[in-house]
Design an enzyme around this catalytic site. Structure first.
Site, PDB file in Angstrom:
ATOM      1  N   PRO A 179      53.729  39.323  39.937  1.00 27.89           N
ATOM      2  CG  PRO A 179      54.166  37.184  40.757  1.00 27.89           C
ATOM      3  CD  PRO A 179      53.357  38.423  41.046  1.00 27.89           C
ATOM      4  CE1 TYR A 221      46.371  49.665  51.419  1.00 25.48           C
ATOM      5  CE2 TYR A 221      46.794  51.971  51.891  1.00 25.48           C
ATOM      6  CZ  TYR A 221      46.473  50.973  50.995  1.00 25.48           C
ATOM      7  OH  TYR A 221      46.268  51.300  49.682  1.00 25.48           O
ATOM      8  CG  PHE A 252      50.462  48.405  41.337  1.00 23.73           C
ATOM      9  CD1 PHE A 252      50.763  48.482  42.690  1.00 23.73           C
ATOM     10  CD2 PHE A 252      49.670  47.356  40.898  1.00 23.73           C
ATOM     11  CE1 PHE A 252      50.277  47.540  43.590  1.00 23.73           C
ATOM     12  CE2 PHE A 252      49.182  46.411  41.785  1.00 23.73           C
ATOM     13  CZ  PHE A 252      49.490  46.499  43.136  1.00 23.73           C
ATOM     14  N   PRO A 253      52.475  52.869  40.267  1.00 24.56           N
ATOM     15  CG  PRO A 253      53.402  54.656  41.442  1.00 24.56           C
ATOM     16  CD  PRO A 253      52.563  53.425  41.635  1.00 24.56           C
ATOM     17  CG  LEU A 254      57.691  53.378  39.997  1.00 20.47           C
ATOM     18  CD1 LEU A 254      58.783  53.320  41.061  1.00 20.47           C
ATOM     19  CD2 LEU A 254      58.135  54.249  38.823  1.00 20.47           C
ATOM     20  N   GLY A 255      54.703  49.977  38.144  1.00 14.10           N
ATOM     21  CA  GLY A 255      54.408  48.617  37.709  1.00 14.10           C
ATOM     22  C   GLY A 255      55.073  47.571  38.588  1.00 14.10           C
ATOM     23  N   GLY A 256      54.958  46.318  38.167  1.00 14.46           N
ATOM     24  CA  GLY A 256      55.764  45.251  38.728  1.00 14.46           C
ATOM     25  C   GLY A 256      55.442  44.789  40.124  1.00 14.46           C
TER      26      GLY A 256
END
Length: 300
Positions: free
Chosen positions: A216, A54, A209-213
């Site tokens: 692509p 990171y 990615f708890p909200l996805g997206g």
């Protein structure tokens, strides 16, 4: 359901932590990065997720500078990839046992500690992201033997897994697994069986990615009309609904949303106050789940 605390590797922590992946966005403003992390701790964060890749060590350096012993913060890091400043991507896969050992040493140095409390082995078997190829395809048993040896040496306290399949988790459980990090959200619930196994075994489930997206073709929680409808009815935002659903879905789910923005941080921390009635929760549970198993390339 207790939306406030849960356990990871024997540590009781707030169920809303902080993921340091976005901290390097403030690389040119290190004082602002330090102030943001300090604010997270003031708001109750006592679980921080990080990695040496990171910001090429930037996130770890900020964490080392900001944390105080009295903060009692559990820092969880990961191995399986290393920084690659000149590469096509800012990281390179590092799955071989000698690379895992070197990555642990890098994290120990930059975090300024003698032991890493929890280290996740990022396997890359499933979910969105890179896949291992060539000499980076390593047997799970060989990797676990390395991690167990590092634990016996006292360099790590507990072992976690990331981007793993259900079969590999079952094979790894006898080694003592503290947590699992896989991509998982309201709209991408491929790993529901794995989550149930973790719940039964007392293993923390820490979705990234708890909200996805993030890539692509990955579904986004905020693309769901019903999420916006629920958010409007509760006077909160759609992302907050996506995070709150996770807290209500299983008692062993821990959140590590990342941000480089103070206001966004405070919105994330407020998610623990969101309550759903039975009908609202059933409405969200009925949202269609779509696959998140999208590879974006191979090893370098």
């Amino acid at each position: 359901m207790n939306t406030r605390t849960a356990s990871i590797a024997g540590h009781s922590v707030s169920r809303i932590g902080y993921g340091a992946a976005q901290l390097p966005r403030l690389r040119d403003r290190p004082n602002e990065a330090a102030a943001l992390l300090r604010r997270a701790i003031e708001l109750g964060v006592n679980h921080i997720d990080t990695a040496e890749f990171y910001g090429f060590g930037f996130a770890n350096t900020v964490i080392r500078q900001v944390l105080r012993p009295e903060d009692s913060v559990l820092v969880v890091t990961k191995v399986g990839a290393d920084p690659d400043p000149g590469g096509r991507l800012p990281l390179r896969i590092a799955q071989r046992p000698e690379q895992l050992r070197a990555s642990v040493e890098d994290n120990l140095r930059d975090l300024g500690v003698e032991q890493l409390a929890v280290v996740n082995l990022r396997r890359l078997d499933t979910g969105p992201g890179l896949r291992a190829e060539g000499d980076q395809v390593v047997d799970l048993e060989d990797q676990l033997a390395t991690m167990i040896d590092l634990r016996e040496q006292g360099k790590i306290g507990a072992i976690g897994l990331s981007s793993v399949t259900l079969d590999n988790l079952r094979r790894a459980i006898p080694a003592g697994i503290a947590c699992v990090q896989n991509a998982y959200s309201l709209v991408s619930r491929d790993d529901e069986d794995m989550l149930r196994l973790c719940t039964a075994e007392g293993i923390a489930w820490v979705p990234f990615f708890p909200l996805g997206g993030e890539f692509p073709n990955l579904p986004k929680v905020t693309d769901e009309p019903v999420v916006h409808t629920v958010a409007e009815s509760l006077n909160v935002t759609a992302p907050q609904i996506g995070l709150a659903w996770l807290l209500h879905h299983a008692p062993n789910i821990l959140l590590i949303p990342g941000t480089g923005d103070r206001a966004h941080l405070e919105h994330n921390m407020a998610v623990g106050e969101i309550a759903f009635d039975t009908d609202t929760l059933a409405t969200l549970d009925a949202v269609e789940s779509r696959s998140n198993n999208v590879a974006i390339g191979g090893a370098r």
